[in-house]
Design a protein around this motif. Structure first.
Motif, PDB file in Angstrom:
ATOM      1  N   ARG A  81       0.815  -1.220   0.000  1.00 25.17           N
ATOM      2  CA  ARG A  81       0.000   0.000   0.000  1.00 25.17           C
ATOM      3  C   ARG A  81       0.848   1.269   0.000  1.00 25.17           C
ATOM      4  O   ARG A  81       0.324   2.371   0.046  1.00 25.17           O
ATOM      5  CB  ARG A  81      -0.939  -0.015   1.209  1.00 25.17           C
ATOM      6  N   ARG A 124      -2.691   6.667  11.791  1.00 21.95           N
ATOM      7  CA  ARG A 124      -4.070   6.355  11.369  1.00 21.95           C
ATOM      8  C   ARG A 124      -4.816   5.521  12.404  1.00 21.95           C
ATOM      9  O   ARG A 124      -6.014   5.674  12.581  1.00 21.95           O
ATOM     10  CB  ARG A 124      -4.060   5.607  10.035  1.00 21.95           C
ATOM     11  N   THR A 140      -9.453  -4.175  14.385  1.00 26.22           N
ATOM     12  CA  THR A 140     -10.398  -3.514  13.476  1.00 26.22           C
ATOM     13  C   THR A 140      -9.786  -2.260  12.881  1.00 26.22           C
ATOM     14  O   THR A 140      -9.889  -2.017  11.663  1.00 26.22           O
ATOM     15  CB  THR A 140     -11.702  -3.183  14.220  1.00 26.22           C
ATOM     16  N   CYS A 152      -7.076  -3.195  10.321  1.00 27.09           N
ATOM     17  CA  CYS A 152      -7.701  -3.707   9.097  1.00 27.09           C
ATOM     18  C   CYS A 152      -8.359  -2.584   8.297  1.00 27.09           C
ATOM     19  O   CYS A 152      -8.267  -2.553   7.065  1.00 27.09           O
ATOM     20  CB  CYS A 152      -8.707  -4.810   9.425  1.00 27.09           C
ATOM     21  N   ASP A 153      -9.008  -1.653   8.985  1.00 29.69           N
ATOM     22  CA  ASP A 153      -9.609  -0.511   8.292  1.00 29.69           C
ATOM     23  C   ASP A 153      -8.540   0.328   7.604  1.00 29.69           C
ATOM     24  O   ASP A 153      -8.689   0.712   6.441  1.00 29.69           O
ATOM     25  CB  ASP A 153     -10.400   0.365   9.267  1.00 29.69           C
ATOM     26  N   GLU A 205      -7.061  -1.632   4.786  1.00 32.51           N
ATOM     27  CA  GLU A 205      -8.087  -2.178   3.881  1.00 32.51           C
ATOM     28  C   GLU A 205      -7.837  -3.667   3.643  1.00 32.51           C
ATOM     29  O   GLU A 205      -7.684  -4.126   2.515  1.00 32.51           O
ATOM     30  CB  GLU A 205      -8.133  -1.399   2.574  1.00 32.51           C
ATOM     31  N   CYS A 206      -7.777  -4.410   4.763  1.00 29.29           N
ATOM     32  CA  CYS A 206      -7.533  -5.841   4.681  1.00 29.29           C
ATOM     33  C   CYS A 206      -8.432  -6.559   5.671  1.00 29.29           C
ATOM     34  O   CYS A 206      -9.161  -5.926   6.436  1.00 29.29           O
ATOM     35  CB  CYS A 206      -6.062  -6.155   4.982  1.00 29.29           C
ATOM     36  N   THR A 207      -8.357  -7.865   5.660  1.00 30.17           N
ATOM     37  CA  THR A 207      -9.098  -8.683   6.609  1.00 30.17           C
ATOM     38  C   THR A 207      -8.118  -9.245   7.645  1.00 30.17           C
ATOM     39  O   THR A 207      -6.904  -9.276   7.393  1.00 30.17           O
ATOM     40  CB  THR A 207      -9.780  -9.869   5.905  1.00 30.17           C
TER      41      THR A 207
END
Length: 77
Positions: A19, A29, A54, A57-58, A61-63
């Motif tokens: 990224r 962030r 969470t 991951c946000d 932008e992943c799981t």
């Protein structure tokens, strides 16, 4: 395997590289210190709060499945 060892591997480095993001930027962030993220990144964390997971991951932008994998096999299985 001793009780304090685990087989969970964190892939923050790969996700950051994909990224074009730095650990410092991720820390800003997510609202964590770079030191705490480094502990996670270097697989030295003993636990992760769901709120932290969470937020990471946000930001990436992943799981959770992309962030962590389970490596190796248990003895005898």
């Amino acid at each position: 395997m001793p009780a304090d060892e685990h087989r969970v591997v964190c892939h923050i480095d790969e996700l950051l590289a994909a990224r074009g993001m730095t650990l410092t930027e991720l820390a800003e962030r997510v609202g964590l210190s770079v030191v705490n993220l480094s502990i996670l990144k270097n697989n030295r964390a003993k636990a992760v709060r769901f709120t932290t997971l969470t937020a990471i991951c946000d930001a990436l932008e992943c799981t959770p499945g992309e962030l962590f994998t389970l490596e190796g096999t248990r003895e005898g299985t």
